[in-house]
Write a protein that holds these residues in place. Structure first.
Motif, mmCIF file in Angstrom:
data_model
loop_
_atom_site.group_PDB
_atom_site.id
_atom_site.type_symbol
_atom_site.label_atom_id
_atom_site.label_comp_id
_atom_site.label_asym_id
_atom_site.label_seq_id
_atom_site.Cartn_x
_atom_site.Cartn_y
_atom_site.Cartn_z
ATOM 1 N N PRO A 279 0.145 -5.630 1.577
ATOM 2 C CA PRO A 279 0.537 -4.610 0.591
ATOM 3 C C PRO A 279 -0.038 -4.850 -0.804
ATOM 4 N N GLU A 280 -0.105 -6.104 -1.237
ATOM 5 C CA GLU A 280 -0.662 -6.381 -2.562
ATOM 6 C C GLU A 280 -2.147 -6.046 -2.611
ATOM 7 N N SER A 281 -2.872 -6.300 -1.528
ATOM 8 C CA SER A 281 -4.296 -5.975 -1.471
ATOM 9 C C SER A 281 -4.501 -4.469 -1.509
ATOM 10 N N VAL A 282 -3.732 -3.755 -0.704
ATOM 11 C CA VAL A 282 -3.846 -2.292 -0.667
ATOM 12 C C VAL A 282 -3.565 -1.697 -2.037
ATOM 13 N N GLN A 283 -2.520 -2.191 -2.704
ATOM 14 C CA GLN A 283 -2.174 -1.681 -4.026
ATOM 15 C C GLN A 283 -3.293 -1.940 -5.033
ATOM 16 N N LEU A 285 -6.524 -2.542 -4.516
ATOM 17 C CA LEU A 285 -7.750 -1.811 -4.215
ATOM 18 C C LEU A 285 -7.575 -0.307 -4.422
ATOM 19 N N SER A 286 -6.403 0.210 -4.115
ATOM 20 C CA SER A 286 -6.153 1.639 -4.308
ATOM 21 C C SER A 286 -6.155 2.020 -5.786
ATOM 22 N N GLN A 287 -5.697 1.116 -6.628
ATOM 23 C CA GLN A 287 -5.640 1.386 -8.068
ATOM 24 C C GLN A 287 -7.009 1.669 -8.660
ATOM 25 N N ILE A 288 -8.052 1.118 -8.060
ATOM 26 C CA ILE A 288 -9.402 1.333 -8.598
ATOM 27 C C ILE A 288 -10.203 2.299 -7.737
ATOM 28 N N GLY A 289 -9.522 3.045 -6.867
ATOM 29 C CA GLY A 289 -10.182 4.124 -6.141
ATOM 30 C C GLY A 289 -10.735 3.774 -4.786
ATOM 31 N N PHE A 290 -10.383 2.601 -4.245
ATOM 32 C CA PHE A 290 -10.855 2.212 -2.919
ATOM 33 C C PHE A 290 -9.870 2.646 -1.838
ATOM 34 N N ASP A 291 -10.397 3.042 -0.682
ATOM 35 C CA ASP A 291 -9.601 3.256 0.520
ATOM 36 C C ASP A 291 -9.808 2.046 1.427
ATOM 37 N N VAL A 292 -8.734 1.374 1.792
ATOM 38 C CA VAL A 292 -8.833 0.209 2.666
ATOM 39 C C VAL A 292 -9.087 0.683 4.100
ATOM 40 N N VAL A 293 -10.135 0.137 4.723
ATOM 41 C CA VAL A 293 -10.478 0.465 6.108
ATOM 42 C C VAL A 293 -10.069 -0.668 7.034
#
Length: 323
Positions: A279-283, A285-293
């Motif tokens: 969850p910390e990684s997703v948060q 990366l999402s904050q800077i516009g990345f979609d986690v694959v």
């Protein structure tokens, strides 16, 4: 090319923290190469993975920046490293796909010399303009202006062979417009040139220009994702403005040297997936516009092969040459 939902679900089972430290590998720290300077998308992705992977594997994962030659310096280091799992690299679409299509004398072959581990994240590109230089408020207006003035228009990118460069060349082919390429040393410099009015427009990774868009310094007119992006929800997709089959993403991924033993690959693949899905990684990366694959190694290989083929077609049709 997009990853199917079925493919994304067909990944190794996630492992409990520390479970991977019990086997024969790893017995010492792991080096995670980054082919660019600190602070960029590859570096951010690598550090997010490394911060969680260290705990999962029970060994430190040390990020080492090795910039140079549009990623070829680090690529050559990875290709020559022992296939023992102690040297990895997190890099971009340019290093793992576009370079292969653009540079015939590349000192590494990203298909032959590398073992895929995971496609980590993707981010769309966004067509942005300097509103003081381009007298248009939407995509239709920009397109009409380009058709009337294209030979006098310049567009900025982070360099020859970058995702932004390839996206604009594909756009020029599909839209039937002209514009002159002005390469810079990195996306930040390209965005600065646009803001200053030295260039009129550019495609850029959304993750790198979101703050400038929100501050009103530049104007977005079209995003290359399949659906509208929540960071810029009022900006239409390429399909919405009439450009079909124009879904383009910039991406970051993790590789190892070819010949990696299957048990080591299995641990790395599962560990990186778990690190990315934390969850910390997703948060972050999402904050800077990345979609986690966080794809499987096999699915990433198929995706990589398709990307190389796609961009080779663009390179050949647009007659692009490495400078």
């Amino acid at each position: 090319m997009r990853l199917s939902r079925r493919a994304l679900l067909a990944t190794p089972a996630l492992l409990p923290a520390g479970a991977l430290a019990q086997g024969e590998w790893p017995q010492r720290p792991i080096t995670m190469l980054v082919p660019f300077v600190a602070g960029g998308p590859s570096d951010i992705t690598a550090r997010v993975i490394a911060s969680k992977l260290s705990g999962i594997l029970g060994q430190s994962v040390v990020v080492e920046n090795r910039p140079g030659a549009n990623g070829a310096v680090a690529g050559q280091v990875l290709a020559r490293a022992p296939a023992d799992g102690y040297t990895l690299m997190t890099g971009s679409i340019g290093v793992f796909a576009i370079n292969a299509a653009l540079r015939p004398n590349l000192p590494y072959n990203p298909l032959r010399d590398f073992q895929t581990v995971t496609l980590a994240v993707t981010t769309p590109n966004v067509l942005i303009i300097n509103p003081a230089k381009v007298p248009a408020t939407d995509y239709a207006g920009v397109l009409a202006w380009l058709k009337a003035n294209g030979r006098n228009v310049s567009y900025a990118t982070s360099g020859v062979g970058s995702s932004e460069h390839m996206t604009m060349e594909l756009f020029k082919l599909r839209a039937g417009v002209e514009a002159t390429h002005v390469p810079y040393q990195g996306g930040a410099a390209a965005a600065t040139s646009l803001i200053a009015g030295d260039t009129e427009l550019t495609f850029q990774n959304l993750s790198g220009v979101a703050a400038h868009i929100q501050a009103g310094r530049i104007k977005p007119v079209m995003v290359t994702s399949e659906r509208r992006n929540p960071t810029i929800p009022d900006v239409p997709t390429a399909a919405e403005v009439g450009l079909s089959d124009f879904v383009v993403t910039s991406w970051q991924a993790t590789m190892a040297p070819a010949g990696l033993p299957a048990p080591v690959l299995a641990k790395l693949e599962a560990g990186c997936i778990q690190a990315l899905r934390h969850p910390e990684s997703v948060q972050r990366l999402s904050q800077i516009g990345f979609d986690v694959v966080a794809s499987s190694a096999a699915e990433f290989r198929r995706f990589q092969e398709a990307e190389i083929d796609r961009w080779k077609t663009v390179v050949d049709r647009a007659n692009i040459r490495a400078e």
